[in-house]
Design an enzyme around this catalytic site. Sequence first.
Site, PDB file in Angstrom:
ATOM      1  N   HIS A  69       0.648  -1.055   0.098  1.00  0.00           N
ATOM      2  CA  HIS A  69      -0.024   0.029  -0.028  1.00  0.00           C
ATOM      3  C   HIS A  69       0.979   1.239   0.106  1.00  0.00           C
ATOM      4  O   HIS A  69       1.870   1.336   0.685  1.00  0.00           O
ATOM      5  CB  HIS A  69      -0.867  -0.065   1.167  1.00  0.00           C
ATOM      6  CG  HIS A  69      -0.389   0.017   2.541  1.00  0.00           C
ATOM      7  ND1 HIS A  69       0.022   1.436   3.027  1.00  0.00           N
ATOM      8  CD2 HIS A  69       0.241  -0.682   3.213  1.00  0.00           C
ATOM      9  CE1 HIS A  69       0.610   1.145   4.047  1.00  0.00           C
ATOM     10  NE2 HIS A  69       0.776   0.002   4.413  1.00  0.00           N
ATOM     11  N   ASP A  70       0.328   2.126  -0.802  1.00  0.00           N
ATOM     12  CA  ASP A  70       0.985   3.346  -0.858  1.00  0.00           C
ATOM     13  C   ASP A  70       2.188   3.619  -1.370  1.00  0.00           C
ATOM     14  O   ASP A  70       3.040   4.594  -1.127  1.00  0.00           O
ATOM     15  CB  ASP A  70       0.890   4.284   0.420  1.00  0.00           C
ATOM     16  CG  ASP A  70      -0.235   4.253   1.125  1.00  0.00           C
ATOM     17  OD1 ASP A  70      -1.089   5.285   0.849  1.00  0.00           O
ATOM     18  OD2 ASP A  70      -0.960   3.686   1.974  1.00  0.00           O
TER      19      ASP A  70
END
Length: 311
Positions: free
Chosen positions: A218-219
């Site tokens: 994620h991210d």
Amino acid sequence: MKFPKQHTLKDIASIISSEYIGADDFPVFGMNEIHVVEPGDIVFVDHPKYYDKALESAATVVLINKKVDCPEGKALLLSDDPFRDFNKLTSHFKPFQSSNVAIATSAKIGVNSVVQPNCFIGNNVIIGDNCIIHSNVSIYDDTVIGDNVIIHAGTILGASAFYYKNRPEGFDQLKSGGRVVIKNNVDIGALCTIDRGVTGDTTIGEGSKLDNQIQVGHDTIIGKKCLIASQTGIAGCVVIEDEVTLWGQVGVKSGITIAKGTEIYAQSGLGHSTDKNKTYFGSPAFEAREKFKEMAYIRKIPELIEKLKNK
């Protein structure tokens, strides 16, 4: 993650049933994690170690579990459990939307793009022109795909972040309201998994090429013209700058930056940020030339022991 419209501090407090410090009409535009916050955002903090970092961040609203002095120009939301209440806000502003069709009616697919059988295309997905999405690809809600992108069979874009809080009763997941963004001219191999951001975007930069069976957390932001070989695992919140090469089975720790032009040899475990245009190897990974010298010295140890025995 930006809200569809501006809200007030009082509005937000009512959603999570919290007290607050600040004007009722203090403006709130969105919510984000600490590494991507902007003015107008809510950030949450639930550990004294990170209070100052959150209070001094760009966020202008801090969701916190202790009554502290409010910095000038900011507001506080007071909660006994900021993690829980951040999840409440995600569920409120980005609720799960079920689908009973293979391609959501709100999805947009560009000119000359092909979606092969047995794919799932979620709500609000955007696919650009001249793309090929091979069979059994799952593209979760809100994913954005540019032009001239090829995604091979079995790949999944937009699964939830692997982000948990350890509670006495078990692990509590931080809900994901972010997106996956794939830029133009990207190739993604078979059986890759690219998780959505918690509140921001997981991004694959223009012209980058991913082999089969790659995990991107994620991210994470992958720059332009990167080359990533099979079975590489990249944790969340990693920044990979342009023209980086990661060979097979590389593991990358969360929160680090891999500088432009870096090359990581196969089966390396990278736990630190790198310097521009350098090559790394080993687990833990070090500059490759130094690592190879070290290995050569180690090979000489039995010979040295024998010499000492025979003295």
